[in-house]
Each structure stands twice: as C-alpha cells, then as structure tokens.
Enzyme design. Structure first.
Site, mmCIF file in Angstrom:
data_model
loop_
_atom_site.group_PDB
_atom_site.id
_atom_site.type_symbol
_atom_site.label_atom_id
_atom_site.label_comp_id
_atom_site.label_asym_id
_atom_site.label_seq_id
_atom_site.Cartn_x
_atom_site.Cartn_y
_atom_site.Cartn_z
ATOM 1 N N HIS A 279 0.813 -1.518 0.019
ATOM 2 C CA HIS A 279 0.396 0.009 -0.163
ATOM 3 C C HIS A 279 0.641 0.957 -0.067
ATOM 4 O O HIS A 279 -0.252 2.809 -0.056
ATOM 5 C CB HIS A 279 -0.697 0.453 1.373
ATOM 6 N N ASP B 18 3.881 9.295 -1.300
ATOM 7 C CA ASP B 18 2.673 8.790 -0.646
ATOM 8 C C ASP B 18 1.902 7.560 -1.839
ATOM 9 O O ASP B 18 2.324 7.238 -2.834
ATOM 10 C CB ASP B 18 1.701 9.410 -0.562
HETATM 11 O O1 F6P Z 1 -0.690 4.087 4.129
HETATM 12 C C1 F6P Z 1 -0.338 2.850 5.076
HETATM 13 C C2 F6P Z 1 -0.977 2.491 5.937
HETATM 14 O O2 F6P Z 1 -0.969 0.946 6.725
HETATM 15 C C3 F6P Z 1 -2.700 2.236 5.439
HETATM 16 O O3 F6P Z 1 -3.284 1.110 4.998
HETATM 17 C C4 F6P Z 1 -2.700 2.882 6.843
HETATM 18 O O4 F6P Z 1 -4.823 3.004 7.149
HETATM 19 C C5 F6P Z 1 -1.965 3.802 7.815
HETATM 20 O O5 F6P Z 1 -1.058 2.837 6.797
HETATM 21 C C6 F6P Z 1 -2.591 3.470 9.385
HETATM 22 O O6 F6P Z 1 -1.344 2.691 9.879
HETATM 23 P P1 F6P Z 1 -1.474 2.015 11.725
HETATM 24 O O7 F6P Z 1 -2.074 0.630 11.291
HETATM 25 O O8 F6P Z 1 0.486 2.012 11.573
HETATM 26 O O9 F6P Z 1 -1.962 3.258 11.861
#
Ligand code: F6P
Length: 472
Positions: free
Chosen positions: A153, A362
């Site tokens: 992602h 991003d």
């Molecule tokens: O952008 C990558 C990501 O894993 C997203 O898919 C997710 O919404 C975000 O980071 C949240 O991160 P964390 O689980 O560390 O709060």
C-alpha cells in the site's frame, strides 16, 4: 469456489472502518466467502498459538495476540522506524536498529503458525502491506502451497534506499515467494523492476556477491487502489454531512475553505503545506479574510519519536501563521488533532473550495479520491495534488505541485481559489470519471482475478492495468 483469506496487521474493528485499507477490504469479504486474519490489537505475556475466530459486523475475523516486546520490534521498530521511512525515501528519519528484524521475523512466523491450520488447499491468500513481507516464506516453510498475493500500500523505494534497509535481500527474496506482487503505481513497479533486473550487490566491494533472487514465478503489476466515489457522493448529501456543512457555514460565512485531511505523519508534507498557505496569504493580501484553512490531522504511531516531533513542528508552524495573520475577528486557520467519521469528512470535502493533498511521497492517497467523490457537480472544489502521490498517475486534471516547492504550492492555491466555475466543472468531471474507473471494487476483483485466473469473479474488470512487468 475458492475462499479468500485476507491478511493484514490490523483487522477491521466494530463500527465504521477508519483507514483506507480497512474500508477497501471490508467490501471484498462482504461479496466473497473467506475470512480476515491479523493482529487482535491485544498485547499479552503468553499469546495462544491458535487464532480466535470472531464474527465482526458479519465478517469472519481470526486474530492473534502478540507479546509487548515482539510487537514493539515488529511494528514501531522494523515496520515503522525502518521500512516506512525508507520506503518513503526519508532515510534521515529512519532508526536503523537491525535487531528489530528478529522481532519482525518472529511475528511473521507466529502469524504463519496460527494461520496455516485454518487454510484449505485451494484458499487464495492475499497479504497486505509492509508489515508482512515474509509471510509467504513462513507459510511455505510450513507446507502451504496456496496461491499467494501481496499488495504493497505504500511506495516501493528506489534501489539506494532499499539498500539502506538491513536484510533487504532477504525481504526481496520473501517477495519472490508470492505468485503476484501488486503495487500502487507505475513508478513503484519500475523501481521494483530495476532492482530485480539488475540485482545489484547489496554492498560495494569486489568481494561482495550480487544478490541472486529468482523472480521467474512472481508476477509484478500496478493495481492502483481507489475508493467508492459514488458512495462518497451519497454520503456528502447525507443528513450527517449536511449537519457538518451547516455548522461550518455558520463559522465560515463567505470565506472559502482550504481543506487538508491526513494522519499526522511526516510523509504527508504538513509543515510544507502550512508554509505554502502562509506564502499565499503573504503574497496575496486581497485573499486574507476570504479564505480559511482547516487541517484535520489525527495523531498516529505516537510512540515513535519522529511522529511526536512532526506534531510539535506543526503546532509551532500553525502558531506562527496565526500570530502573523490573525486578527481579533479573523483566524487564518484551524488545526484539529482528532479523527472524524466518514459522514463528517464527506461534508467537509463537499464544502471545501480546495482539497489540499500534498504528501512528500505517498502510495496512493485515498483522501484525493474521497474529496473528488464528495464534490457538488454544480459547484465543485479544486484538487491540489502532490505529484509524488500515487494518485498523481490517476488524476492528471488536478493542479499538480511539487510539495517541496512551497512557492509553487502557494501559486497553485491561488489559481485554485481564482478558478472560474466552468474550469472547475470541467476538471472535476474528468477527475470523477477517473475515480470511477479506478474504484475499489474493480481494484480488488482485478487483483484477485490476476492472482487466481480460474476464479469466478462477481465482475470482470475492464479497468486498465497500467503497467505489467513479468520479471524473469
Ligand atoms: O498507508 C499505509 C497504511 O498501512 C494504511 O493502509 C493504513 O490506513 C495506515 O497506514 C495506518 O497505519 P497504522 O496501522 O500504523 O495506524
């Protein structure tokens, strides 16, 4: 028909899902048989080796607990203090403590041991994100022969940033144990392909052997993720969104809203964004009192020093802009450090004249998609978008900026605020068409179709796969 097994660090909680990943994947399991596997969110001294299976809002979710030490090494340590900053090309913010790798591997092995007994031979396993790169290796070492796909992602790093990561060759070998690796954007596939084609030595020096990894069984392709723009269009007209719009209109009167919505993360370019807004006000005195910037930035990963620091930096910058421009009866900006539900956000997006989405780097950035989906077709706002977000490949009709160049962003903001209605409608029409073409349902079905071509699909996707590289 094969079941789909989704694996991610976080599993969906009860109630509305907050993150882009959770929103996107909830829909896959609403349509197809299978279950979701991941961390329960709980830390215990002695986690059970078996997963607990629960029904969460109609989804079957299998979860395991982790020990505090393993979780620290795996999540705050290797995943978010080494992989996250390196993949976002912020080596200056990485903390390279290579011993965290052992915890990262241990957690991946623990995931595999708890997941393997739940798998049927023809299950399709779809693993998500940088926390779980080694999972296929661990599952295969336990005898799993299922089709396995991995979706990243976040952006894939350039080769030199990759080489800064301890054990990067093992991680690349781990990726070669998947049948399909999906990335957000063409640039990510190109960076991966460059590594895979050259397989350059991981350190310099004549005695170092080149990394030798066999990618012949792994397909690499870009599958840009999307949102459900029509659902956002409906949400933006819902009573909850309308309530938010009315509340804001009372405060704003005829000021136009410049809106940012991001996790409080150094990759989002928030200090640069505030600086650009400051330059807009400094360069265009006529705009003062006619605009208001709202930055929504819920704190994230706040056990990590670099995340605390970005919060402090932003506090100081917002204070500076207030001190420089505020008057007793006018405030140039509001900065809100809390999360809002999707209906309230949809209302804010719809009200905004400008959506300011300017990450320094991003994977995709779903805020850009959600902003587009939420606009009023008769009076749409303008998307100002970083060219270093994956979304830049999808949305050429946005005003694209280099977020490091705050003069350029300030000028794009001015153009957005001065843009005539006809041009706003024309640009938005093209953006909405692109958001629909790249919607989340087609994203999931095209990835799953590619991972398991014989699998019946609820929809055959006609969307473009922008780039495909079979790395042999
Ligand atoms: O952008 C990558 C990501 O894993 C997203 O898919 C997710 O919404 C975000 O980071 C949240 O991160 P964390 O689980 O560390 O709060």
């Amino acid at each position: 028909m094969s079941r789909i097994v989704i694996v991610s660090n976080r599993t969906p909680g009860k109630g509305p899902a907050a993150g882009g990943l959770a929103v996107a994947l909830r829909k896959v399991l609403a349509d197809q048989e299978g279950f979701w596997f991941g961390w329960s969110g709980k830390l215990t001294d002695d986690p059970s080796p078996e997963a607990r299976i629960e029904d969460i809002d109609g989804l079957s979710v299998a979860q395991i607990d982790l020990t505090r030490d393993d979780h620290h090494a795996y999540y705050a340590g290797f995943s978010n203090s080494i992989l996250w900053p390196s993949f976002h090309l912020r080596l200056d913010l990485a903390t390279i403590e290579s011993h965290w790798y052992e915890g990262y591997r241990r957690v991946n092995a623990q995931f595999a041991r708890a997941l393997k007994p739940l798998l049927k031979p023809d299950d399709i396993v779809w693993v998500h994100d940088y926390h779980l790169i080694p999972l296929a290796t661990e599952l295969r070492s336990l005898g799993a022969r299922n089709r396995m796909g991995f979706y990243l992602h976040i952006p894939f790093p350039t080769a030199d940033a990759l080489y800064a990561i301890p054990h990067h060759a093992e991680l690349m070998r781990d990726l070669s144990r998947y049948d399909l690796v999906g990335m957000q954007a063409n640039r990510d596939v190109a960076a991966f392909t460059e590594f895979a084609d050259h397989q350059a030595p991981s350190t310099f020096g004549a005695t170092q052997a080149a990394v030798d990894i066999d990618f012949s069984g792994t397909e690499i392709a870009a599958f840009p993720i999307g949102s459900d723009p029509d659902a956002f269009a409906r949400l933006a007209a819902s009573p909850a969104a309308t309530k938010m719009i009315h509340r804001m209109r009372r405060v704003l009167a005829d000021q136009r809203l410049v809106l940012g919505v991001d996790r409080l993360d150094y990759s989002k370019g928030l200090p640069q964004r505030v600086e650009a807004y400051e330059k807009l006000l400094a360069n265009n005195p006529r705009l003062r009192r006619t605009v208001h910037m709202l930055q929504v930035a819920p704190p994230s990963r706040d056990s990590i020093k670099e995340y605390q620091e970005i919060g402090d930096t932003l506090d100081a910058m917002c204070g500076r802009v207030m001190g420089r421009f505020a008057e007793p009866d006018w405030q140039p900006l509001t900065y809100v450090k809390r999360a809002y539900g999707q209906p309230s956000l949809a209302g804010l997006y719809r009200l905004a004249r400008v959506g300011l989405v300017t990450p320094l780097r991003d994977g995709m950035n779903l805020v850009a998609h959600e902003f587009v989906g939420s606009q009023d077709p008769q009076d749409p706002g303008v998307l100002v978008l970083s060219r270093f977000a994956g979304a830049a490949e999808i949305f050429p009709e946005a005003l694209q900026v280099n977020p490091f160049d705050t003069d350029e962003t300030a000028e794009a903001l001015r153009m957005a605020l001065d843009m005539p209605l006809d041009e706003r409608r024309e640009r938005w029409g093209a953006l909405m068409a692109a958001a629909r073409r790249h919607n989340v349902d087609d994203w999931a079905s095209s990835f799953l179709q590619r991972l398991s071509p014989g699998m019946a699909s609820p929809k055959t996707s006609k969307r473009d796969i922008l780039y495909l590289a079979s790395v042999a």
